[in-house]
Design a protein around this motif. Sequence first.
Motif, mmCIF file in Angstrom:
data_model
loop_
_atom_site.group_PDB
_atom_site.id
_atom_site.type_symbol
_atom_site.label_atom_id
_atom_site.label_comp_id
_atom_site.label_asym_id
_atom_site.label_seq_id
_atom_site.Cartn_x
_atom_site.Cartn_y
_atom_site.Cartn_z
ATOM 1 N N ASN A 220 2.058 14.077 -11.845
ATOM 2 C CA ASN A 220 3.363 13.483 -12.119
ATOM 3 C C ASN A 220 4.362 13.908 -11.043
ATOM 4 O O ASN A 220 4.870 15.036 -11.071
ATOM 5 C CB ASN A 220 3.875 13.923 -13.496
ATOM 6 C CG ASN A 220 2.852 13.687 -14.589
ATOM 7 O OD1 ASN A 220 2.265 12.614 -14.682
ATOM 8 N ND2 ASN A 220 2.630 14.691 -15.405
ATOM 9 N N ASP A 365 -0.264 5.841 -10.614
ATOM 10 C CA ASP A 365 -0.641 5.624 -12.012
ATOM 11 C C ASP A 365 -0.681 6.933 -12.802
ATOM 12 O O ASP A 365 -1.473 7.096 -13.718
ATOM 13 C CB ASP A 365 -1.971 4.880 -12.120
ATOM 14 C CG ASP A 365 -3.117 5.611 -11.421
ATOM 15 O OD1 ASP A 365 -2.875 6.649 -10.771
ATOM 16 O OD2 ASP A 365 -4.263 5.134 -11.518
ATOM 17 N N SER A 388 2.945 3.699 -13.650
ATOM 18 C CA SER A 388 3.025 4.502 -14.863
ATOM 19 C C SER A 388 3.750 3.747 -15.972
ATOM 20 O O SER A 388 4.587 2.884 -15.704
ATOM 21 C CB SER A 388 3.778 5.812 -14.591
ATOM 22 O OG SER A 388 3.137 6.567 -13.597
ATOM 23 N N GLY A 409 -1.035 6.240 -20.889
ATOM 24 C CA GLY A 409 -1.338 6.167 -19.471
ATOM 25 C C GLY A 409 -1.799 4.791 -19.045
ATOM 26 O O GLY A 409 -1.928 3.867 -19.841
ATOM 27 N N SER A 413 -4.666 7.737 -15.466
ATOM 28 C CA SER A 413 -4.029 8.552 -16.503
ATOM 29 C C SER A 413 -4.379 8.079 -17.912
ATOM 30 O O SER A 413 -3.837 8.583 -18.888
ATOM 31 C CB SER A 413 -2.510 8.568 -16.315
ATOM 32 O OG SER A 413 -1.973 7.261 -16.386
#
Length: 465
Positions: A220, A365, A388, A409, A413
């Motif tokens: 992140n 992502d 995201s 996600g 993710s």
Amino acid sequence: MGDQESAALRALVEKQQEAILHSAVPTVKERKKTLLRMKQMLIEHEEAFIKALVSDMKRPAFEAFSFEIALLLNEIEHVCKSMRKWSRPGRSIQFKFGYIEAIRTKRSPYGSVLIISPWNYPLQLALMPAISAIAAGNRCVIKPSEYAPATSELLRQVVGQTFAPEVLTVATGDRQVAKLLTALPFDLIFFTGSQETGKAVSQQAANQLTPVILELGGKNACIMDETGFSPEAIREIVWGKFLNAGQTCIAPDTLFVHESVYERTLSEIFATLMKFYGDNPRESEAYARICHVRHFQKLLQFIAQGKIRFGGAYDADDLFIAPTVLTDIQPGSSIGEKEIFGPILPVIPYRELESLLDHKTIQCDALVAYLFSKNKQHIQMVENYMRSTTVSVNQVIHHGANPHVAFGGVGRSGHGSYHGKAGFLAFSYEKTDYRAERYLHVSDKFPPYSHRDMQIVRRFRRWLL
């Protein structure tokens, strides 16, 4: 795992499946009653849960309550308040040539759901998806992490005392238990954890065509442009990064700072760390520990891949790693590619935001992207770049505690979202009751077909089909 334990798990799932076959789908009133029973369970055993969470990871009691118990209580209250509205059936009437369609839709539960939860927030991430599943009318089996033994065992005991096993139950054990459970005929599997294990769960579920919701990790990114610097912004970032000793899936992973405020940012980070944890974080009651030895060793390897600007101290016997800030990250190092998931913050300067995004240094992502900026153009650039499900501007972590925000996600993710209404939808599917009343016999739709029939279809297709 012995044959007896294996047979017991199979019998447990079969009991839930049998209850689904012979019982009506729980009404909204019954689901609400179940969730309120869970709420009461959390309130009655609050001190025991906090003690278990502190035991597993030396979590500060404040964090244990705020980010485990309080989040669950808030979610239950929000879901109970909104569930009836989410459950209302949809209705529509369509007029066709020769007949009238009456369409009624409603949300239907999948049935028996397996929830596999991780060790970093062992109570919250076990029960949060269960709240969504129960709200949608499902029955659940929870497999908590063996790396949080005190919390997992307490959860097994109190759930067993509170709920009938055909409604909600907890199966404790190691990865062999998880492997066996994923091979059983569940109707849906919800997994929270690493990408590697998520792939294995998906492959196992694919053998039975069982749908899977995956909540995985990711790097992140947190970006601070030249307009975003302030002591308040640094305080937010440092808090979000070192909460639970960095073992939070939506923690800022790496901080990218515009070169014009780079040194000021580093100085403010150091000052903030001193305010939060003092000059000896090991003695601070506000700082947690690493959960297990294997993860501890992985984090030590990350620390060696950059220059330690602050922190760097550790104690293997106590699984303690001080809040650590790294600069001058070695090119091609694994810390630049893999999720850190610990109290290590790389701080990297950049010159132009457009160039930073163009070089794809940032994982597009990831679970979330953080941006501290007052520049509307920069905010739009980051929102356009990220895939995201969430881009959080001038704030960290808080979106994950908001029941109005879908949490989930995309790509690496994971896939699928929950919390609030998103969870209700994720744990249910749309079921349609379709009825047609004929008022005119139309023979042209039946074989044999003529040229005239084709002309009619072309002219009246909207009313025919």
